[in-house]
Design an enzyme around this catalytic site. Structure first.
Site, PDB file in Angstrom:
ATOM      1  N   HIS A 178     -18.052  14.602  -8.633  1.00  0.00           N
ATOM      2  CA  HIS A 178     -17.635  15.898  -8.793  1.00  0.00           C
ATOM      3  C   HIS A 178     -16.322  16.067  -8.416  1.00  0.00           C
ATOM      4  O   HIS A 178     -15.590  16.953  -9.321  1.00  0.00           O
ATOM      5  CB  HIS A 178     -18.541  16.774  -7.661  1.00  0.00           C
ATOM      6  N   GLU A 179     -15.608  15.563  -7.368  1.00  0.00           N
ATOM      7  CA  GLU A 179     -14.205  15.751  -6.953  1.00  0.00           C
ATOM      8  C   GLU A 179     -13.379  15.338  -8.285  1.00  0.00           C
ATOM      9  O   GLU A 179     -12.481  15.878  -8.561  1.00  0.00           O
ATOM     10  CB  GLU A 179     -13.893  15.161  -5.682  1.00  0.00           C
TER      11      GLU A 179
ATOM     12  N   HIS B 247     -12.849  17.755 -10.886  1.00  0.00           N
ATOM     13  CA  HIS B 247     -11.830  18.615 -10.601  1.00  0.00           C
ATOM     14  C   HIS B 247     -10.532  18.090 -11.308  1.00  0.00           C
ATOM     15  O   HIS B 247      -9.578  18.855 -11.935  1.00  0.00           O
ATOM     16  CB  HIS B 247     -11.513  19.068  -9.274  1.00  0.00           C
TER      17      HIS B 247
ATOM     18  N   GLU C 211     -16.350  25.013  -9.862  1.00  0.00           N
ATOM     19  CA  GLU C 211     -17.467  24.168  -9.337  1.00  0.00           C
ATOM     20  C   GLU C 211     -18.685  23.664 -10.167  1.00  0.00           C
ATOM     21  O   GLU C 211     -19.127  22.581 -10.080  1.00  0.00           O
ATOM     22  CB  GLU C 211     -18.032  24.844  -8.008  1.00  0.00           C
TER      23      GLU C 211
END
Length: 468
Positions: A328-329, A332, A408
């Site tokens: 997920h990070e 970004h 997100e």
């Protein structure tokens, strides 16, 4: 009796009361939103049907009570903060503190012509005042709210030493940066706003670059993630998307709190990943060499501030779940969210400095806040950026919150595309449980405040829970 309209008042008074009125309007709006959310905490006493498979009733009740306590605390601290700010404005606290700074200057042999030096004295006094008035609230939040719900890991001595250290480090950064900014504005001529913007851009990039390597270690212990399966898998995943990973650290966040987190930082080809030890399953304290060490039995001697409190055991995430969180990070990064945020921030900064250049010469702005005979540059920055721009800042904050939620969801989708949807769902559920996040939110409160989507919305988007 003749009632005087605000529009019949001098322009200085109109500005002052408009600022004060808007400040209370924002406070009342925030208080209303919090009131709605507290109603949700009070009325939702049973686990909703769609959450029964992911949250037990005991955890649900703990999170409900924790968030209710935090909301009640937020109400009283917010009321105090708004009242304090109002009294400072009504009683002329800003010009009074500026005069005190001038008196200090005279005592040390400097006159009013040393405006930048007086500005630094004023800034030091203001931050000292803010630190002392905010300390009781911070102590209560840490040693009552967080302690009651099992998150606080600090002793009072550690907390106070940490607060002093933070104040000193902040001043070591704030005062030189402020003095240089004021100097640039003074000598910059007609285009000072461009030079000021470029300076703040450079400072922000430098701070982001050095923070984790030189500033954060002053407060927390960072150690390289030991060689093993997790580190190998992280490096493999980073390489698969061409993420220029150079180091992976574990930070000993458990000495402060049992809340969990993970992040990455760095520019260009020098990226580092930081995992909080509380994120790791069965985490242990780190010794000086960075290797995990067994927990020590609780000592009866609590007089030593360096003696850690017993750790509040959390479930933590297994290796597959940690990889999903990092997926997920990394999403970004891959999707350019960091660059987009920097661009938006700098566009906003340039706009604000440009408008500041237009407004700084308006004497009525200074007179409105009690500066009848002088127009200090630092005070102009405070008045314009903090008060005059406040409606714009509120609108921008809301837009950035909406954008953050969109980012997100996109980062979650990126992790799902890497085949980590089920592990990310499992990690989100564990982190929600470990951090006592309450999964039910008032729609208006959520829309205004939540920069991250609520748990249920994220699970639905990941396909873990079907939309009713």
């Amino acid at each position: 009796m003749v009632y005087e309209s605000i529009f019949d008042l001098p322009v200085e008074k109109q500005i002052f009361y408009a600022v004060l009125g808007f400040s209370w309007t924002v406070y009342l709006w925030e208080a209303y939103l919090s009131y709605r959310q507290r109603g949700v905490y009070r009325s939702t006493t049973h686990v909703p049907q769609e959450l029964l498979k992911i949250m037990d009733s005991d955890t649900f009740e703990k999170s409900r009570l924790y968030q209710l306590d935090k909301s009640n605390f937020g109400f009283w601290s917010g009321l105090y903060s708004e009242t304090e700010g109002t009294l400072i404005l009504l009683l002329g606290g800003i010009p009074f503190l500026w005069d005190v700074a001038g008196s200090v200057m005279i005592r040390i042999g400097f006159g009013s012509e040393y405006e930048i030096t007086q500005s630094l004295v004023f800034l030091t006094l203001a931050t000292l005042f803010s630190a002392f008035t905010g300390l009781p609230w911070s102590v209560y939040n840490t040693f009552v709210i967080e302690e009651k719900h099992g998150f606080n890991q600090q002793t009072l001595g550690f907390f106070l030493k940490d607060a002093v250290k933070k104040f000193i480090v902040t001043q070591c950064i704030l005062l030189p940066v402020t003095s240089l900014l004021l100097f640039i504005i003074k000598i910059g001529g007609d285009y000072f706003f461009i030079y000021a913007w470029l300076f703040t851009l450079a400072v922000s990039l430098v701070l982001v670059t050095i923070y984790a390597d030189y500033i954060a270690p002053l407060f927390d212990k960072f150690a390289p993630l030991p060689e093993g399966e997790l580190k190998t898998d992280i490096e493999t995943m980073a390489k698969s998307i061409s993420f220029p990973l150079t180091k992976v650290y574990v930070v000993e966040g458990s000495k402060r709190s049992s809340h969990s987190n993970a992040y990455f930082y760095g520019f260009f080809k020098n990226k580092r990943i930081v995992l909080f030890d509380t994120l790791l399953e069965d985490y242990s304290p780190l010794n000086k060499s960075g290797e995990p060490q067994p927990e020590q039995p609780e000592s009866e001697d609590t007089s030593n501030d360096s003696q850690a409190k017993p750790k509040n055991k959390k479930q933590g995430c297994n290796n597959r779940e940690i990889l999903a969180v990092l997926g997920h990070e990394l999403g970004h990064w891959k999707l350019g969210h960091m660059v987009k945020n920097i661009v938006i921030s700098q566009m906003n900064s340039f706009l604000c400095f440009s408008l500041f250049a237009v407004l700084i010469g308006r004497k009525e702005l200074f007179v409105a806040f009690g500066f009848n005979d002088s127009q200090p540059t630092l005070i102009g920055l405070m008045i314009i950026f903090q008060f005059i721009f406040s409606p714009y800042n509120e609108l921008l904050s809301f837009c950035l919150t909406v954008l953050s939620r969109r980012f997100e969801f996109q980062a979650d989708a990126f992790a799902r595309g890497m085949g980590k949807a089920s592990e990310l769902c499992s990690a989100l559920i564990k982190l929600n449980k470990d951090n006592l996040g309450f999964p039910v939110a008032d729609w208006l409160f959520s829309m205004w405040h939540y920069s991250h989507p609520p748990l249920l919305e994220r699970l639905r988007a990941l396909g873990s829970i079907k939309q009713d």
